[in-house]
Write a protein that holds these residues in place. Structure first.
Motif, mmCIF file in Angstrom:
data_model
loop_
_atom_site.group_PDB
_atom_site.id
_atom_site.type_symbol
_atom_site.label_atom_id
_atom_site.label_comp_id
_atom_site.label_asym_id
_atom_site.label_seq_id
_atom_site.Cartn_x
_atom_site.Cartn_y
_atom_site.Cartn_z
ATOM 1 N N ASN A 136 -6.281 -3.557 -1.399
ATOM 2 C CA ASN A 136 -5.605 -2.607 -0.505
ATOM 3 C C ASN A 136 -4.143 -2.366 -0.892
ATOM 4 O O ASN A 136 -3.459 -1.604 -0.208
ATOM 5 N N ALA A 137 -3.662 -2.976 -1.974
ATOM 6 C CA ALA A 137 -2.312 -2.704 -2.476
ATOM 7 C C ALA A 137 -2.414 -1.924 -3.781
ATOM 8 O O ALA A 137 -3.357 -2.119 -4.548
ATOM 9 N N ASP A 138 -1.457 -1.044 -4.027
ATOM 10 C CA ASP A 138 -1.497 -0.246 -5.256
ATOM 11 C C ASP A 138 -0.121 -0.045 -5.879
ATOM 12 O O ASP A 138 0.045 0.756 -6.799
ATOM 13 N N THR A 139 0.870 -0.759 -5.381
ATOM 14 C CA THR A 139 2.234 -0.599 -5.871
ATOM 15 C C THR A 139 2.936 -1.955 -5.836
ATOM 16 O O THR A 139 2.795 -2.700 -4.862
ATOM 17 N N VAL A 140 3.683 -2.248 -6.914
ATOM 18 C CA VAL A 140 4.464 -3.485 -6.969
ATOM 19 C C VAL A 140 5.945 -3.127 -7.092
ATOM 20 O O VAL A 140 6.316 -2.242 -7.863
ATOM 21 N N ILE A 141 6.757 -3.817 -6.311
ATOM 22 C CA ILE A 141 8.209 -3.583 -6.319
ATOM 23 C C ILE A 141 8.884 -4.912 -6.659
ATOM 24 O O ILE A 141 8.679 -5.913 -5.968
ATOM 25 N N MET A 142 9.660 -4.911 -7.737
ATOM 26 C CA MET A 142 10.225 -6.187 -8.190
ATOM 27 C C MET A 142 11.313 -6.669 -7.234
ATOM 28 O O MET A 142 11.933 -5.896 -6.497
ATOM 29 N N ALA A 168 10.716 3.671 -4.171
ATOM 30 C CA ALA A 168 9.635 3.159 -5.015
ATOM 31 C C ALA A 168 8.636 4.272 -5.311
ATOM 32 O O ALA A 168 8.566 5.275 -4.587
ATOM 33 N N ARG A 169 7.865 4.077 -6.367
ATOM 34 C CA ARG A 169 6.891 5.068 -6.804
ATOM 35 C C ARG A 169 5.496 4.457 -6.781
ATOM 36 O O ARG A 169 5.287 3.330 -7.232
ATOM 37 N N LYS A 170 4.529 5.202 -6.275
ATOM 38 C CA LYS A 170 3.159 4.737 -6.205
ATOM 39 C C LYS A 170 2.658 4.313 -7.586
ATOM 40 O O LYS A 170 2.830 5.013 -8.574
ATOM 41 N N GLY A 171 2.044 3.118 -7.639
ATOM 42 C CA GLY A 171 1.423 2.643 -8.869
ATOM 43 C C GLY A 171 2.359 1.951 -9.845
ATOM 44 O O GLY A 171 1.927 1.494 -10.904
ATOM 45 N N ASP A 220 0.873 -1.172 0.000
ATOM 46 C CA ASP A 220 0.000 0.000 0.000
ATOM 47 C C ASP A 220 0.910 1.223 0.000
ATOM 48 O O ASP A 220 1.794 1.356 0.863
ATOM 49 N N SER A 221 0.737 2.124 -0.960
ATOM 50 C CA SER A 221 1.638 3.270 -1.096
ATOM 51 C C SER A 221 1.595 4.199 0.120
ATOM 52 O O SER A 221 2.501 5.031 0.294
ATOM 53 N N LYS A 222 0.576 4.065 1.000
ATOM 54 C CA LYS A 222 0.563 4.891 2.220
ATOM 55 C C LYS A 222 1.801 4.597 3.061
ATOM 56 O O LYS A 222 2.292 5.474 3.781
ATOM 57 N N ALA A 223 2.289 3.367 2.941
ATOM 58 C CA ALA A 223 3.498 3.019 3.693
ATOM 59 C C ALA A 223 4.694 3.818 3.188
ATOM 60 O O ALA A 223 5.563 4.230 3.991
ATOM 61 N N PHE A 225 -1.210 -2.115 6.216
ATOM 62 C CA PHE A 225 -0.371 -1.380 5.274
ATOM 63 C C PHE A 225 1.102 -1.413 5.663
ATOM 64 O O PHE A 225 1.967 -0.980 4.902
ATOM 65 N N HIS A 226 1.423 -1.914 6.864
ATOM 66 C CA HIS A 226 2.820 -2.118 7.238
ATOM 67 C C HIS A 226 3.386 -3.399 6.621
ATOM 68 O O HIS A 226 4.594 -3.636 6.705
ATOM 69 N N HIS A 227 2.510 -4.198 6.040
ATOM 70 C CA HIS A 227 2.900 -5.492 5.503
ATOM 71 C C HIS A 227 2.946 -5.458 3.971
ATOM 72 O O HIS A 227 2.623 -4.448 3.346
#
Length: 395
Positions: free
Chosen positions: A101-107, A124-127, A57-60, A86-88
């Motif tokens: 509830n997730a909106d960002t993927v980090i490889m 990382a960047r949101k989205g 979640d990008s709020k993190a 959102f801490h997870h």
């Protein structure tokens, strides 16, 4: 005798719609689509991970978190997972639905995984790394318009919307007829005064490229048998393609036989080279179209591409290709004959250049293997010079 432009226009006056048929998906390859194909869902149908890694979640990120406890795993083919905190994070594989509830993927290359936690190695960047639902097309979008030619890419699109069967335009039933006492079968050893049949096979092979499986027959130079066979063929086929029998020789019976069978002559003889004796007509009651080409191989081959293919494309209601190339030569084309010149082509820095192929007249069958097509040079007083744009017909 009429000129080339008049002959071309007359041929296109007699096109027909041959209807529609339904075929299995793979059988539609190369055919003309007869229906509009719409997206039956959004493409992609869900927010899709485009990398193997973690979903957060990008709020993190806004709160400066860099270390996330791994809650679970989402892979392609699984239902949507849910991120509960959102801490997870949730590990995701390429093609998986992005968890709720997730909106960002980090490889994976940008994180380290240890002791059940993922730690960011860079910002990382949101989205990022998400293929958003409907970002390609949305439900109801036209994916393939009617009259598209179906190829491998179109097959994939049709499969993706569940088209196991496809409506395509019916192709005409075509018979290829060769004439002449001098012609023998391919497997035969010709006598000194004979040659093997080649024109009919070239035409059948060209028709196969258009997904037309033609029937082929050879007729001897006997007026009575020619009339009997053509009477049957005219009643059986939509198109009859003939090679030979239309010049002014004593055994060129085709024009006379056609008249006796009530085939309406549209024209006979065109101011062109090769293929001047070209005869074209229609049996109006049967709506059978007759293309009768001169028997020389280059004449038959040129006239098929110059006249028959545009007629077929117009009948299928698809665009007739119009291409120009840069002429790499010098040639004088005196009135009244339009010239169809065999050329080889070369792409020079994105521009297609065409060079005349050395050939020995319209009977030179071997020259066809050296050419990529024909350029169309209308007669004029001024010579055609290197660098001019000229019409091109690919073969």
């Amino acid at each position: 005798m009429i000129n080339y432009d008049e002959a071309y226009a007359n041929v296109l006056r007699y096109t027909f719609d041959f209807g529609v048929e339904t075929v299995a998906l793979l059988e539609s390859n190369g055919r003309i689509l007869a229906e509009e194909v719409l997206a039956d869902r959004d493409f992609p149908p869900f927010d899709r991970a485009t990398k193997d890694g973690i979903a957060i979640d990008s709020k993190a990120l806004e709160k400066g978190l860099e270390r996330f406890k791994i809650e679970g795993l989402a892979s392609a083919g699984m239902g949507q997972q849910q991120l509960h905190d959102f801490h997870h994070c949730i590990e995701v594989m390429t093609g998986a639905i992005v968890p709720e509830n997730a909106d960002t993927v980090i490889m994976y290359e940008h994180v380290t995984i240890a002791d059940g936690y993922a730690t960011l190695l860079q910002e990382a960047r949101k989205g990022q790394d998400i293929h958003v639902q409907g970002s390609d097309v949305v439900l109801g979008t036209v994916l393939l318009p009617r009259n598209s030619r179906i190829g491998p890419a179109e097959i994939g699109i049709l499969a993706s919307v569940g088209k196991s069967e496809v409506q395509v335009r019916k192709m005409p039933k075509v018979c290829v007829v060769s004439t002449g006492n001098e012609l023998v079968a391919v497997a035969e050893t010709p006598l000194p005064h004979q040659i093997r049949r080649s024109n009919a096979l070239s035409l059948c092979a060209a028709l196969q490229k258009e997904k037309i499986e033609a029937f082929s027959i050879h007729l001897k130079d006997d007026k009575a048998s020619i009339k009997k066979e053509l009477d049957h063929l005219l009643k059986t086929y939509d198109v009859v393609l003939l090679s030979g029998g239309v010049s002014k020789g004593k055994f060129d019976f085709i024009p006379e036989v056609m008249e006796s069978l009530a085939v309406q002559k549209v024209f006979h003889r065109v101011a062109q080279k090769p293929g001047k004796p070209f005869w074209f007509g229609i049996q109006p009651e049967l709506k059978t179209v007759v293309f009768s080409f001169p028997g020389n191989p280059v004449s038959t081959f040129a006239n098929y591409h110059v006249y028959f293919l545009p007629w077929l494309y117009r009948s299928m209601d698809i665009e007739i290709p119009k291409t120009e190339v840069v002429f790499d030569g010098t040639l004088q084309v005196h009135p009244p004959l339009t010239r169809f010149v065999q050329v080889s082509t070369e792409n020079k820095k994105g521009v297609l250049w065409a060079s005349p192929v050395r050939e020995n007249g319209s009977g030179d069958l071997t020259s066809l293997a050296l050419s990529d097509g024909f350029i169309c040079l209308r007669p004029r007083d001024k010579a055609y010079e290197k660098g001019e744009l000229v019409p091109y017909i690919s073969t």
